[in-house]
Scaffold this active site. Structure first.
Site, short mmCIF file in Angstrom:
data_model
loop_
_atom_site.label_atom_id
_atom_site.label_comp_id
_atom_site.label_asym_id
_atom_site.label_seq_id
_atom_site.Cartn_x
_atom_site.Cartn_y
_atom_site.Cartn_z
N ARG A 160 16.74 43.02 43.85
CA ARG A 160 17.11 41.29 44.02
C ARG A 160 18.05 40.96 43.16
NH1 ARG A 160 13.97 43.02 47.59
NH2 ARG A 160 11.91 41.90 48.10
N SER A 235 8.30 35.91 48.79
CA SER A 235 7.88 36.28 47.47
C SER A 235 8.40 35.19 46.56
CB SER A 235 8.38 37.67 46.98
OG SER A 235 7.87 38.62 47.87
N GLU A 331 11.84 34.65 41.83
CA GLU A 331 12.73 35.15 42.70
C GLU A 331 13.53 34.00 43.30
OE1 GLU A 331 11.62 38.49 45.61
OE2 GLU A 331 12.83 37.40 47.19
N1 EPU Z 1 -0.81 43.54 45.91
C1 EPU Z 1 -2.03 42.96 45.84
N2 EPU Z 1 -2.22 41.50 46.01
C2 EPU Z 1 -1.44 40.93 46.50
C3 EPU Z 1 -0.35 41.40 47.03
C4 EPU Z 1 0.16 42.75 46.85
O1 EPU Z 1 -2.97 43.74 45.21
O2 EPU Z 1 -1.70 39.52 47.15
C5 EPU Z 1 -0.55 44.88 45.81
C6 EPU Z 1 -0.85 45.67 47.39
O3 EPU Z 1 -2.02 46.26 47.15
C7 EPU Z 1 0.21 46.86 46.90
C8 EPU Z 1 1.23 46.18 45.97
O4 EPU Z 1 0.69 44.87 45.45
O5 EPU Z 1 -0.41 47.96 46.36
C9 EPU Z 1 2.71 45.93 47.04
O6 EPU Z 1 2.32 44.82 47.71
P1 EPU Z 1 3.24 44.60 49.24
O7 EPU Z 1 3.66 46.13 49.93
O8 EPU Z 1 2.78 43.78 49.80
O9 EPU Z 1 4.57 44.51 48.77
P2 EPU Z 1 4.84 43.43 47.23
O10 EPU Z 1 5.53 44.19 46.16
O11 EPU Z 1 4.19 42.45 47.01
C10 EPU Z 1 7.77 43.41 48.20
C11 EPU Z 1 8.61 42.45 48.35
C12 EPU Z 1 8.48 41.68 49.58
C13 EPU Z 1 8.67 42.83 50.78
C14 EPU Z 1 7.35 43.77 50.60
C15 EPU Z 1 7.30 44.85 51.47
C16 EPU Z 1 9.23 41.71 46.00
C17 EPU Z 1 9.27 40.69 45.03
N3 EPU Z 1 8.74 41.44 47.34
O12 EPU Z 1 6.32 42.70 47.95
O13 EPU Z 1 9.69 40.79 49.89
O14 EPU Z 1 8.55 42.19 52.10
O15 EPU Z 1 7.64 44.43 49.37
O16 EPU Z 1 8.39 45.86 51.07
O17 EPU Z 1 9.80 42.72 46.08
C18 EPU Z 1 10.39 38.76 49.72
O18 EPU Z 1 11.15 39.14 48.92
O19 EPU Z 1 10.52 37.33 50.14
C19 EPU Z 1 9.43 39.56 50.16
C20 EPU Z 1 8.52 39.04 51.07
#
Ligand code: EPU
Length: 335
Positions: A160, A235, A331
């Site tokens: 990012r 995010s 972000e």
């Molecule tokens: N998780 C939780 N609770 C939540 C959300 C997530 O426990 O409410 C845990 C999930 O269980 C999982 C981990 O966190 O183990 C990762 O969750 P997820 O796959 O939903 O991805 P994220 O890391 O929360 C990132 C990006 C998203 C992108 C997703 C999928 C960032 C800040 N965010 O989210 O990007 O869509 O991965 O690759 O890196 C964005 O930047 O606007 C965005 C939506």
């Protein structure tokens, strides 16, 4: 011809749907029109408005980038290189490429925002990042109006991150980007757990880029609120990278905590997990709150003021700090 809007509300130009006013508003259809705008350095550029939180009226001219165009630069049997105007919508570009069979950005389906904003924060999702396919960024310097072509390396991409959020911040208008996409022998990336699960459920053994794009769209629609229905900017926080020693201490105390390896000394912790563990997920405070299906996303339940969302984000940061001694970074750009 420059299109100056008399109606100065920015509500329809930011996906949070925050109702603030600009000093003046220009809808930019052609980068050449930049030379007709005074004090360009003091203007604010908006693409899809999907990564900003406005907390006040702006005493600036806001330029909304509505430049369009997708051109083919080169192609052979294996690859095609496209040059895309920065005002194109990212997801429309993804669909265009998926439909024509050009692989490389399908995992980034349905990311809101414009093409020009994509390299700024090196957008990424489901195991893919734009830096893996980007060949160049053409940008116009706001002082000299000269064009500079940044190579992939010169963009200094990180998680990012890019030069456009660091030393080049506020100095350039991103005019177009180059992408090198595959026309055959696709390397589809289905390693991300949720994608694998959907493809298995559908009994797809050899997924096409369209299958991957459809799976990503399905996952995002099931987890992430549609900004057209519930204002948000994706995010709100980045996933923090912390020292492994710090993580090991936390793991002893909070065995459920999750992490992804970064290098020998660091791990990335999902901010969504941290926020959910502290009870914020699905909690509504006035007209804002953390989304019920993805704690990382803060939403506008209707007519929220940017300041309320900012206050909530600060309270979340504080509570993550108090419990885990982890500093969350936003972000989203708070303005
Ligand atoms: N998780 C939780 N609770 C939540 C959300 C997530 O426990 O409410 C845990 C999930 O269980 C999982 C981990 O966190 O183990 C990762 O969750 P997820 O796959 O939903 O991805 P994220 O890391 O929360 C990132 C990006 C998203 C992108 C997703 C999928 C960032 C800040 N965010 O989210 O990007 O869509 O991965 O690759 O890196 C964005 O930047 O606007 C965005 C939506």
């Amino acid at each position: 011809m420059l299109h100056n809007k008399k109606e100065l509300s920015l509500k329809s130009y930011n996906t949070f749907g925050i109702d603030v006013k600009a000093k003046s508003l220009v809808l930019l259809k052609d980068p050449k029109e930049l030379s007709n705008i005074e004090n360009l350095q003091d203007c604010m550029f908006l693409g899809g408005g999907s990564n900003v939180l406005f907390t006040n009226d702006l005493s600036k001219t806001v330029i909304v980038n509505q430049t369009k165009g997708i051109d083919t630069l080169h192609q052979d049997n294996d690859y095609i290189e496209l040059e895309i105007a920065s005002g194109e919508e990212w997801h429309s570009l993804v669909l265009h490429c998926v439909n024509l069979g050009y692989g490389g950005i399908e995992n980034m389906s349905l990311i809101p925002g414009s093409v020009g904003a994509a390299p700024m924060q090196n957008i990424g999702a489901y195991g893919a990042e734009i830096r893996n396919v980007l060949t160049f960024v053409k940008a116009i310097h706001l002082d000299t109006l000269e064009e500079h072509k940044f190579t992939n390396e010169e963009c200094q991409f990180g998680y990012r991150e890019s030069i456009f959020k660091k030393e080049a911040k506020g100095k350039y208008f991103i005019k177009s980007i180059g992408l090198k996409l595959s026309k055959r022998n696709y390397q589809v990336n289905t390693s991300y757990g949720d994608i694998t699960a959907i493809l298995e459920k559908k009994n797809i053994e050899h997924p096409s880029i369209k299958d991957v794009s459809d799976a990503v769209i399905e996952i995002r629609q099931s987890k992430l609120p549609d900004p057209k229905e519930l204002g948000n900017a994706g995010s709100f926080f980045k996933n923090p990278v912390i020292l492994k020693t710090h993580f090991d201490t936390l793991k002893a105390k909070f065995p459920e905590i999750k992490s992804y390896p970064i290098d020998d000394d660091h791990v990335k912790v999902p901010a969504g997990w941290l926020i959910e563990s502290l009870g914020w997920k699905g909690k509504r405070i006035g007209n804002t709150g953390s989304h019920k299906k993805q704690a990382l996303v803060l939403v506008n339940y209707g007519n929220v003021q940017g300041g309320e969302v900012k206050k909530l984000s600060e309270d979340i940061k504080q509570s993550v700090w108090d419990t885990y001694h982890i500093k969350l970074e936003t972000e989203v750009n708070i303005i």
